[in-house]
Design a protein around this motif. Sequence first.
Motif, PDB file in Angstrom:
ATOM      1  N   LEU A   7       0.805  -1.222   0.000  1.00  0.00           N
ATOM      2  CA  LEU A   7       0.000   0.000   0.000  1.00  0.00           C
ATOM      3  C   LEU A   7       0.837   1.270   0.000  1.00  0.00           C
ATOM      4  N   GLY A   8       2.147   1.125  -0.008  1.00  0.00           N
ATOM      5  CA  GLY A   8       3.013   2.301   0.004  1.00  0.00           C
ATOM      6  C   GLY A   8       2.942   3.051   1.322  1.00  0.00           C
ATOM      7  N   LEU A   9       2.848   2.318   2.417  1.00  0.00           N
ATOM      8  CA  LEU A   9       2.734   2.939   3.740  1.00  0.00           C
ATOM      9  C   LEU A   9       4.106   3.285   4.298  1.00  0.00           C
ATOM     10  N   SER A  10       4.138   4.340   5.078  1.00  0.00           N
ATOM     11  CA  SER A  10       5.364   4.665   5.803  1.00  0.00           C
ATOM     12  C   SER A  10       5.452   3.761   7.034  1.00  0.00           C
ATOM     13  N   GLU A  11       6.616   3.717   7.622  1.00  0.00           N
ATOM     14  CA  GLU A  11       6.799   2.923   8.838  1.00  0.00           C
ATOM     15  C   GLU A  11       5.865   3.419   9.938  1.00  0.00           C
ATOM     16  N   GLN A  12       5.742   4.738  10.063  1.00  0.00           N
ATOM     17  CA  GLN A  12       4.869   5.308  11.100  1.00  0.00           C
ATOM     18  C   GLN A  12       3.410   4.939  10.852  1.00  0.00           C
ATOM     19  N   ILE A  42      -6.925   4.954   3.775  1.00  0.00           N
ATOM     20  CA  ILE A  42      -5.810   5.135   4.713  1.00  0.00           C
ATOM     21  C   ILE A  42      -6.300   5.702   6.041  1.00  0.00           C
ATOM     22  N   ASP A  43      -7.286   6.571   6.000  1.00  0.00           N
ATOM     23  CA  ASP A  43      -7.828   7.133   7.238  1.00  0.00           C
ATOM     24  C   ASP A  43      -8.541   6.059   8.058  1.00  0.00           C
ATOM     25  N   HIS A  44      -9.243   5.164   7.388  1.00  0.00           N
ATOM     26  CA  HIS A  44      -9.905   4.065   8.100  1.00  0.00           C
ATOM     27  C   HIS A  44      -8.875   3.145   8.743  1.00  0.00           C
ATOM     28  N   LEU A  45      -7.804   2.865   8.008  1.00  0.00           N
ATOM     29  CA  LEU A  45      -6.745   2.016   8.572  1.00  0.00           C
ATOM     30  C   LEU A  45      -6.102   2.672   9.784  1.00  0.00           C
ATOM     31  N   GLN A  46      -5.772   3.948   9.671  1.00  0.00           N
ATOM     32  CA  GLN A  46      -5.100   4.620  10.780  1.00  0.00           C
ATOM     33  C   GLN A  46      -6.006   4.769  11.997  1.00  0.00           C
ATOM     34  N   ALA A  47      -7.296   4.799  11.771  1.00  0.00           N
ATOM     35  CA  ALA A  47      -8.247   4.835  12.891  1.00  0.00           C
ATOM     36  C   ALA A  47      -8.510   3.419  13.417  1.00  0.00           C
ATOM     37  N   ARG A  48      -7.886   2.443  12.781  1.00  0.00           N
ATOM     38  CA  ARG A  48      -8.054   1.029  13.122  1.00  0.00           C
ATOM     39  C   ARG A  48      -9.525   0.589  12.978  1.00  0.00           C
ATOM     40  N   ASP A  49     -10.192   1.216  12.014  1.00  0.00           N
ATOM     41  CA  ASP A  49     -11.577   0.865  11.690  1.00  0.00           C
ATOM     42  C   ASP A  49     -11.527  -0.145  10.545  1.00  0.00           C
ATOM     43  N   PHE A  50     -11.209  -1.377  10.884  1.00  0.00           N
ATOM     44  CA  PHE A  50     -10.996  -2.408   9.883  1.00  0.00           C
ATOM     45  C   PHE A  50     -12.281  -2.781   9.157  1.00  0.00           C
ATOM     46  N   THR A  86       1.012   2.738  13.385  1.00  0.00           N
ATOM     47  CA  THR A  86      -0.293   3.209  13.851  1.00  0.00           C
ATOM     48  C   THR A  86      -1.374   2.181  13.544  1.00  0.00           C
ATOM     49  N   ILE A  87      -1.374   1.667  12.333  1.00  0.00           N
ATOM     50  CA  ILE A  87      -2.393   0.709  11.903  1.00  0.00           C
ATOM     51  C   ILE A  87      -2.349  -0.565  12.740  1.00  0.00           C
ATOM     52  N   LEU A  88      -1.137  -1.040  13.022  1.00  0.00           N
ATOM     53  CA  LEU A  88      -0.995  -2.293  13.766  1.00  0.00           C
ATOM     54  C   LEU A  88      -0.850  -2.073  15.267  1.00  0.00           C
ATOM     55  N   ASP A  89      -0.911  -0.817  15.689  1.00  0.00           N
ATOM     56  CA  ASP A  89      -0.765  -0.472  17.108  1.00  0.00           C
ATOM     57  C   ASP A  89       0.502  -1.104  17.684  1.00  0.00           C
ATOM     58  N   ALA A  90       1.607  -0.834  16.993  1.00  0.00           N
ATOM     59  CA  ALA A  90       2.893  -1.407  17.383  1.00  0.00           C
ATOM     60  C   ALA A  90       3.947  -0.307  17.397  1.00  0.00           C
ATOM     61  N   ASP A  91       4.993  -0.537  18.157  1.00  0.00           N
ATOM     62  CA  ASP A  91       6.090   0.426  18.181  1.00  0.00           C
ATOM     63  C   ASP A  91       7.091   0.069  17.079  1.00  0.00           C
ATOM     64  N   PRO A  92       7.918   1.034  16.675  1.00  0.00           N
ATOM     65  CA  PRO A  92       8.868   0.783  15.586  1.00  0.00           C
ATOM     66  C   PRO A  92       9.818  -0.378  15.849  1.00  0.00           C
ATOM     67  N   SER A 118      11.822  -5.621  14.282  1.00  0.00           N
ATOM     68  CA  SER A 118      12.308  -6.925  14.744  1.00  0.00           C
ATOM     69  C   SER A 118      11.547  -8.090  14.108  1.00  0.00           C
ATOM     70  N   GLY A 119      10.481  -7.776  13.357  1.00  0.00           N
ATOM     71  CA  GLY A 119       9.727  -8.831  12.687  1.00  0.00           C
ATOM     72  C   GLY A 119       8.805  -9.610  13.601  1.00  0.00           C
ATOM     73  N   GLN A 120       8.438  -9.038  14.736  1.00  0.00           N
ATOM     74  CA  GLN A 120       7.588  -9.734  15.701  1.00  0.00           C
ATOM     75  C   GLN A 120       6.099  -9.561  15.426  1.00  0.00           C
ATOM     76  N   LEU A 121       5.753  -9.098  14.227  1.00  0.00           N
ATOM     77  CA  LEU A 121       4.342  -8.844  13.922  1.00  0.00           C
ATOM     78  C   LEU A 121       3.655 -10.018  13.227  1.00  0.00           C
ATOM     79  N   ASP A 122       4.404 -11.057  12.937  1.00  0.00           N
ATOM     80  CA  ASP A 122       3.835 -12.177  12.181  1.00  0.00           C
ATOM     81  C   ASP A 122       2.632 -12.817  12.867  1.00  0.00           C
ATOM     82  N   ASP A 123       2.574 -12.757  14.182  1.00  0.00           N
ATOM     83  CA  ASP A 123       1.467 -13.391  14.903  1.00  0.00           C
ATOM     84  C   ASP A 123       0.312 -12.428  15.179  1.00  0.00           C
ATOM     85  N   ARG A 124       0.394 -11.199  14.679  1.00  0.00           N
ATOM     86  CA  ARG A 124      -0.685 -10.231  14.887  1.00  0.00           C
ATOM     87  C   ARG A 124      -1.849 -10.546  13.958  1.00  0.00           C
TER      88      ARG A 124
END
Length: 98
Positions: free
Chosen positions: A4-9, A66-74, A13-19, A24-30
Motif C-alpha cells: 500500500l506504500g505505507l510509511s513505517e509510522q 488510509i484514514d480508516h486504517l489509521q483509525a483502526r476501523d478495519f 499506527t495501523i498495527l498499534d505497534a512500536d517501531p 524486529s519482525g515480531q508482527l507475524d502473529d498479529r
Amino acid sequence: MDLLGLSEQELCTILDADPLTLLSGQLDDRPELGILLALLEEAEDRAGKAVLRRWVRARGPKGRPIDHLQARDFRAFEDDVEELEAKGFVLRGRRPNP
C-alpha cells in the motif's frame, strides 16, 4: 507496507505497534496483519500494487481507506475494499500531479 506504500509510522499506527516491534519482525502473529493481507490478496492480483497505492489515499464516498486504517476501523476498510471490487478494481478520476 510495500503493498500500500505505507510509511513505517503509518504501519505502526495501523498495527498499534512500536517501531522496534515492527523492525524486529515480531508482527507475524498479529491477527490484524493476516486479515489485512487476506483482504488485499485478490485486489493485488487483479489491480496491482500501483493501483492499490493510489486507491488507499484516494477519497471515496466514505472517506479515504488510509484514514480508516489509521483509525483502526478495519470494518470500514473492508467496506472500502469491497467497493473497489464492485468497481472492478478500477480507479476512476484524475491522477494527482507528481
